[in-house]
Motif scaffolding. Structure first.
Motif, PDB file in Angstrom:
ATOM      1  N   LEU A   1       1.830 -11.788   8.988  1.00  0.00           N
ATOM      2  CA  LEU A   1       1.165 -11.066   9.614  1.00  0.00           C
ATOM      3  C   LEU A   1       0.840  -9.509   9.116  1.00  0.00           C
ATOM      4  N   GLU A   2       2.196  -9.195   8.955  1.00  0.00           N
ATOM      5  CA  GLU A   2       3.108  -8.147   8.774  1.00  0.00           C
ATOM      6  C   GLU A   2       2.683  -7.256   7.481  1.00  0.00           C
ATOM      7  N   HIS A   3       2.713  -6.217   7.522  1.00  0.00           N
ATOM      8  CA  HIS A   3       2.467  -5.314   6.263  1.00  0.00           C
ATOM      9  C   HIS A   3       4.045  -5.472   5.490  1.00  0.00           C
ATOM     10  N   CYS A   4       3.942  -5.501   4.054  1.00  0.00           N
ATOM     11  CA  CYS A   4       4.976  -4.990   3.210  1.00  0.00           C
ATOM     12  C   CYS A   4       4.775  -4.441   2.249  1.00  0.00           C
ATOM     13  N   TYR A   5       5.590  -3.310   2.156  1.00  0.00           N
ATOM     14  CA  TYR A   5       5.064  -1.989   0.979  1.00  0.00           C
ATOM     15  C   TYR A   5       5.965  -2.048   0.326  1.00  0.00           C
ATOM     16  N   HIS A   6       5.983  -1.890  -0.919  1.00  0.00           N
ATOM     17  CA  HIS A   6       6.226  -2.148  -2.107  1.00  0.00           C
ATOM     18  C   HIS A   6       6.644  -0.076  -2.498  1.00  0.00           C
ATOM     19  N   SER A   7       6.457   0.410  -2.253  1.00  0.00           N
ATOM     20  CA  SER A   7       6.605   2.209  -3.076  1.00  0.00           C
ATOM     21  C   SER A   7       6.491   2.888  -2.114  1.00  0.00           C
TER      22      SER A   7
END
Length: 501
Positions: free
Chosen positions: A290-296
């Motif tokens: 459910l959590e965001h996953c930032y890659h940059s």
């Protein structure tokens, strides 16, 4: 003349009793007492101690210096249980639990003092109802170290043995807690640490090792147990049940792998269908779907440029380093595509270099725990080197095998066991944990039902014979107290008291 003499004796006995009580309460080594913490203004709600316990094997071998941070219960130190907390990895510091999960403080990274993030009291700290020892284990992890780094070659069995030696020496230093009930708790790879240590502690009790530890049971959260259950046998049903893969993909994989994803025979066809599932799941936060996953950098606080937010610059970060995605780090665990199968285990820094770990950050803790004043305040020796959440110093061998036999033997010995799962963790999915707890074959004495926290359904529970319990926490990820602190304190305090959850 008899009466004054009697009064004198009564007063003398009273003074002796008071002296005994004071000595008992203050028996802890005062040199380890923590008097302040940079970043925190206010009074501690209870006493805190930190320092080192030095262990060796008695054969003139180099010693290991194991670091602990001890938080005395805020309620009643003489009657509340003492709990040892272990984070997983392997190779990750238990300051993870202290800083990000159920310790006495929370960070407020938006506010800083002297270049450090500030801390405020955690209203859901587990020290509200118990005393807690946060241990960096094995040597080479966190602030624990040895002058001989060859000792960093270790494994499950040696780590359990070393931690037992630590406990024996720790209780010698803190004899006032030997009468308290003692529990072991941990998460992730501590699914191995906890039962292996519990087995060694149990053996020590049965063979008369002193001091006697009043060991009563243990709890494991989203823990590793057995590769048959921790593998894709858990992941595929979890992904389907959560709506992450289609019915067609699920049924095709069932046929190709014959519902045996861990040890399939038709490898080409099964590999192909599993690869499609991995592709569909790629990019999710595997520690909480459910959590965001930032890659940059573009994913951080809506920042569309390469310019770092000012708050991150103040934490000592430069623009050529990857950004943290949030103040707290979501997820520390064995990656779901590589279940533990024995032998040498790649450590977290190695996995990060290969791109195997996603959506994690520990910047705030790293900055705080490597500050000289903080390290001085918590009695961390300079010889331990720079603190890191997870180390690459170890050569770690998964040599204990499946944990199923450990759980069976320990329940047979009368210990209470709670196995809990955040039900949105894709790293160690609850589907696998539910399957292995059921596989023990114990009679169900408390059939699957909801449990309540703050007048709301907080998850589900199933109770088995032998005081063995499986519990889920609704909406929580891999590190349950980080996601659901109030609910975690509720089930933790009820279970320690032996109350119905």
């Amino acid at each position: 003349m008899a009466m004054p003499r009697i009064i004198f004796l009564v007063v003398l006995l009273f003074c002796m009793l008071c002296c005994f009580i004071n000595n008992n309460i203050e028996a802890a080594p005062q040199g380890s007492l923590i008097k302040y913490l940079p970043g925190f203004n206010g009074s501690f709600p209870s006493k805190h101690y930190a320092g080192y316990v030095t262990i060796d094997d008695g054969d003139n071998h180099p010693s290991k210096n194991l670091y602990y941070y001890f938080v005395v219960s805020e309620r009643n130190q003489s009657t509340d249980p003492v709990v040892l907390w272990l984070n997983g990895g392997p190779g990750c510091s238990s300051f993870d639990g202290f800083v990000y999960e159920h310790g006495p403080f929370n960070f407020d990274a938006a506010k800083q003092e002297g270049g450090l993030p500030t801390l405020h009291l955690n209203p859901y700290s587990w020290s509200k109802v118990s005393s807690i020892i946060y241990l960096d284990s094995p040597a080479g992890v966190g602030f624990s170290y040895s002058d001989n780094t060859s000792l960093y070659k270790t494994g499950d069995i040696q780590t359990a043995y070393d931690t037992h030696l630590f406990l024996l020496k720790w209780f010698e230093q803190f004899p006032e807690f030997t009468g308290n009930e003692f529990y072991i708790a941990g998460e992730s790879y501590a699914g191995v640490y906890v039962p292996t240590l519990a087995s060694v502690v149990d053996k020590g009790i049965r063979t008369g090792v002193k001091p006697v530890i009043k060991f009563k049971g243990y709890m494991v959260g989203n823990g590793v147990c057995d590769p048959r259950f921790d593998s894709d046998d858990a992941l595929v049903p979890f992904a389907h049940g959560m709506g992450l893969i289609s019915d067609h993909m699920y049924k095709a994989t069932e046929v190709a792998c014959k519902r045996n994803y861990h040890n399939y025979t038709n490898s080409d066809e099964c590999d192909s269908t599993l690869s499609k599932i991995y592709s569909a799941l790629d990019g999710l936060n595997q520690y909480d779907i459910l959590e965001h996953c930032y890659h940059s950098r573009a994913g951080v606080q809506g920042n569309k440029s390469n310019e770092l937010p000012e708050s991150f610059k103040q934490l000592g970060m430069s623009s050529d380093k990857p950004l943290p995605v949030r103040k707290r780090m979501f997820g520390r665990a064995w990656p779901f595509r590589a279940p533990v199968k024995g032998g040498l285990i790649p450590l977290w820094p190695q996995l990060m270099e290969s791109g195997g770990v996603q959506c994690i950050d520990d910047t705030v803790a790293t900055v705080w725990l490597n500050n000289k004043e903080v390290r001085k305040a918590i009695h961390a020796n300079p010889e331990s080197g720079e603190w890191g959440l997870c180390t690459d110093n170890l050569s770690y061998n998964n040599d204990a095998g499946s944990m199923l036999s450990y759980h069976k033997n320990l329940t047979a010995s009368g210990y209470r066991i709670l196995i809990y799962s955040g039900d949105h963790d894709m790293c160690i999915p609850f589907t696998g944990t539910q399957a292995w707890t059921e596989s023990l074959g114990y009679q169900i004495i408390d059939e699957w039902r909801s449990w309540i926290s703050n007048d709301q359904i907080a998850g589900y529970i199933q109770g088995y014979a032998n005081d063995f319990t499986f519990l889920t926490i609704k909406g929580a990820g891999h590190t349950v107290p980080e996601y659901k602190p109030r609910e975690s304190l509720d089930f933790y305090s009820r279970w320690l008291k032996g109350q119905k959850i």
